[in-house]
Design an enzyme around this catalytic site. Structure first.
Site, PDB file in Angstrom:
ATOM      1  N   SER A  51      45.780  51.690  37.361  1.00 47.23           N
ATOM      2  CA  SER A  51      44.439  52.244  37.504  1.00 47.23           C
ATOM      3  C   SER A  51      44.411  53.191  38.709  1.00 47.23           C
ATOM      4  O   SER A  51      45.234  54.094  38.789  1.00 47.23           O
ATOM      5  CB  SER A  51      43.414  51.109  37.620  1.00 47.23           C
ATOM      6  N   HIS A 110      41.671  47.108  30.116  1.00 47.90           N
ATOM      7  CA  HIS A 110      42.005  47.653  31.426  1.00 47.90           C
ATOM      8  C   HIS A 110      42.338  46.482  32.362  1.00 47.90           C
ATOM      9  O   HIS A 110      41.481  45.970  33.067  1.00 47.90           O
ATOM     10  CB  HIS A 110      40.842  48.482  31.976  1.00 47.90           C
ATOM     11  N   ASP A 121      42.566  50.334  26.330  1.00 48.05           N
ATOM     12  CA  ASP A 121      42.349  50.884  27.667  1.00 48.05           C
ATOM     13  C   ASP A 121      41.828  52.313  27.558  1.00 48.05           C
ATOM     14  O   ASP A 121      42.312  53.081  26.712  1.00 48.05           O
ATOM     15  CB  ASP A 121      43.646  50.878  28.475  1.00 48.05           C
TER      16      ASP A 121
END
Length: 555
Positions: free
Chosen positions: A128, A284, A250
């Site tokens: 991320s 995620h 994601d």
């Protein structure tokens, strides 16, 4: 301490005791103090280094996690630098997501080069925003290996897929990160933000003005704002091999796959040959929960497991582990197996058209919509009213936050503003692995509107679960002839089992995964007076609306 998220299987044992020096200060060229902790194996001489730059708050939980991860690597012979990014963890300065990471990262590399324990071999790790801190340094000399997860070089497109705005992802992240410390947002506050007009005040309705949310909503991909953050062709300019880890649910997946294809075509031989891609059953940073309750292994453990063999190969010169030999390793959902592949996308995929058909009443689950492999014979159309005041609610999907993933869709499918097209029950299993697109022939009464497409797996008991979706926002000449449009959906790997049905849903909203189009053609950010749009989907021999699925031969 026994940390459950640390991998054990297939990981060589720790060999060294670990020492740590905390609050090591680095002063940037503009006077900001960045603080780091340095974990070193108790071994004579210098060792390779793993750098992790963390844009999160200093909390007891984060401290324990970082300590565990750093010790995991240091006990196996690596010096580990855990550095807070500007305005986060222990570091000074003002926090603005993504803005200062390149220059601060370059200055951190310069600092590393001066350290007596640094032997010149450097790898980086993280997902991320942690992953972003690697992409901004991918073109820098001295970085030998990157392990980037659930992040891409194109945050602008992640926030604006198909021309719409990833509202839930953006507001979730913005509310969480708006203060001096990260704070998990309440969905009561988020719902206040989602609901209401104008869009630009979603943050104000939720918790108050957040400048970077306003910037994310306002700036379009390719603008000066996003270029300052995303750079230009970072994947193509990478100087080190990258191990990419992605998730089927994601929000970064499509852009991350484009990054991998750029790496595969790099002019630097070792980047092209040695980069790897793993796509797993993840949202995620969490596992997808499948309809039968199956939850794959922890994402945290999965994200760490390849790091030792990856860094051992690129920093220590050891042979590459068998688990990383194939360029691509992907998880086939439905079948629930891992499989190695030579490239992405799969060359053996047969791009197969499934045509949207019916007798003109495909509205809702009780309609007559069909999804068939043959061209339509009749010239027919389906129509619905899209009212931005009553949008189709999101049920799962690829977004930030706990509502992502695979979720039952049946309550959405009863709506009259959702067109539903289904195959008969499958007599043979069908594997769909790769990019997906829908080619539609549409008309609208609006000058600017959206069309959404969702791919759904229908179980024999009628329960329907989302697999992939997409959206296209664009302008139209109101009430003109039909327009041919292409909607790009999220890539996937899904085995539709025998007895299941493949379903496609067509509508004009998927909210708040994407923001609502008010249909007026005026500035969407500031619009407060939305109007209803009359939408029409054509399916005929000359206007064959269809979805293109990458079907993988099973025999």
């Amino acid at each position: 301490m026994n940390y459950k998220f640390l991998p054990r299987e297939g990981v060589r044992p720790a060999e060294y005791a670990v020492s740590v020096d905390r609050d090591i200060s680095i002063i940037t060229s503009d006077g900001v103090e960045l603080l780091a902790s340095v974990y070193r194996p108790k071994v004579d001489g210098r060792t390779p280094t793993i750098l992790v730059r963390i844009p999160v708050s200093k909390t007891w939980k984060n401290d324990m996690a970082m300590e565990a991860v750093a010790s995991f690597w240091a006990g196996r012979g690596y010096t580990v630098v855990i550095q807070g990014t500007r305005g986060r963890y222990r570091s000074g300065g003002e926090f603005y997501p993504l803005r200062s990471e390149r220059q601060d990262g370059i200055e951190t590399l310069q600092w590393l080069a001066r350290q007596p324990w640094f032997d010149g071999r450097l790898g980086m790790w993280g997902g991320s925003a942690f992953g972003y801190t690697q992409w901004v340094l991918a073109d820098q000399p001295g970085v030998l290996a990157l392990n980037i997860q659930i992040a891409s070089t194109d945050f602008g497109t992640m926030f604006h897929p198909g021309g719409a705005f990833s509202l839930e992802s953006a507001l979730f992240w913005a509310v969480r990160s708006r203060g001096k410390e990260d704070e998990d947002p309440s969905f009561q506050a988020l719902e206040k933000g989602f609901n209401g007009f104008p869009l630009i005040e979603a943050d104000d309705r939720a918790v108050g003005d957040i400048p970077f949310f306003n910037d994310w909503a306002t700036a379009q991909p390719g603008s000066a704002y996003w270029t300052s953050i995303d750079g230009t062709d970072r994947a193509a300019n990478a100087r080190a091999p990258v191990l990419l880890m992605a998730g089927w649910s994601d929000p970064f997946l499509p852009t991350q796959l484009r990054d991998f294809m750029s790496l595969q075509h790099s002019s630097i031989g070792r980047v092209a040959q040695d980069s790897r891609l793993i796509i797993g059953p993840w949202t995620h940073a969490d596992p997808i929960i499948f309809p039968d309750g199956l939850a794959p292994e922890s994402y945290r453990a999965a994200s760490l497991a390849p790091s030792i063999p990856w860094f051992d190969h690129h920093l220590l010169g050891q042979p590459l582990a068998a688990t990383l030999n194939a360029p691509v390793r992907l998880y086939v959902m439905g079948e629930n197996v891992w499989r190695d592949e030579p490239a992405w996308p799969l060359a053996r995929a047969r791009h197969t058209a499934f045509y949207l058909q019916g007798d003109g009443k495909a509205n809702g689950l009780q309609g007559d919509g069909k999804l068939l492999p043959d061209l339509p014979v009749k010239a027919l159309k389906d129509s619905y009213r899209y009212d931005p005041a009553h949008p189709v609610p999101s049920r799962g999907g690829a977004m930030l936050g706990p509502r992502a993933g695979m979720v039952k869709q049946n309550d959405v499918e009863i709506r009259s503003d959702v067109l539903v097209y289904s195959t008969p029950p499958l007599v043979e299993e069908v594997e769909v692995t790769g990019p997906i697109s829908a080619i539609l022939f549409v008309q609208t009464s609006a000058s600017n509107t959206d069309f959404t497409v969702k791919l759904v797996d229908v179980h024999p008991d009628g329960a329907a679960y989302n697999i992939s979706d997409g959206i296209l926002r664009r302008s139209y000449a109101a009430n003109s002839d039909p327009s041919e449009i292409t909607v790009e959906l999220w890539p996937t790997s899904m085995l539709f089992k025998r007895g299941h049905q493949i379903r496609v849903e067509i509508s004009s909203s998927n909210f708040p995964r994407y923001d609502r189009n008010p249909n007026t053609g005026r500035d969407i950010l500031n619009e407060v007076s939305p109007v209803v749009a009359n939408q029409t989907l054509h399916h005929s021999p000359v206007m064959p609306s269809r979805i293109i699925l990458p079907v993988i031969p099973r025999k």
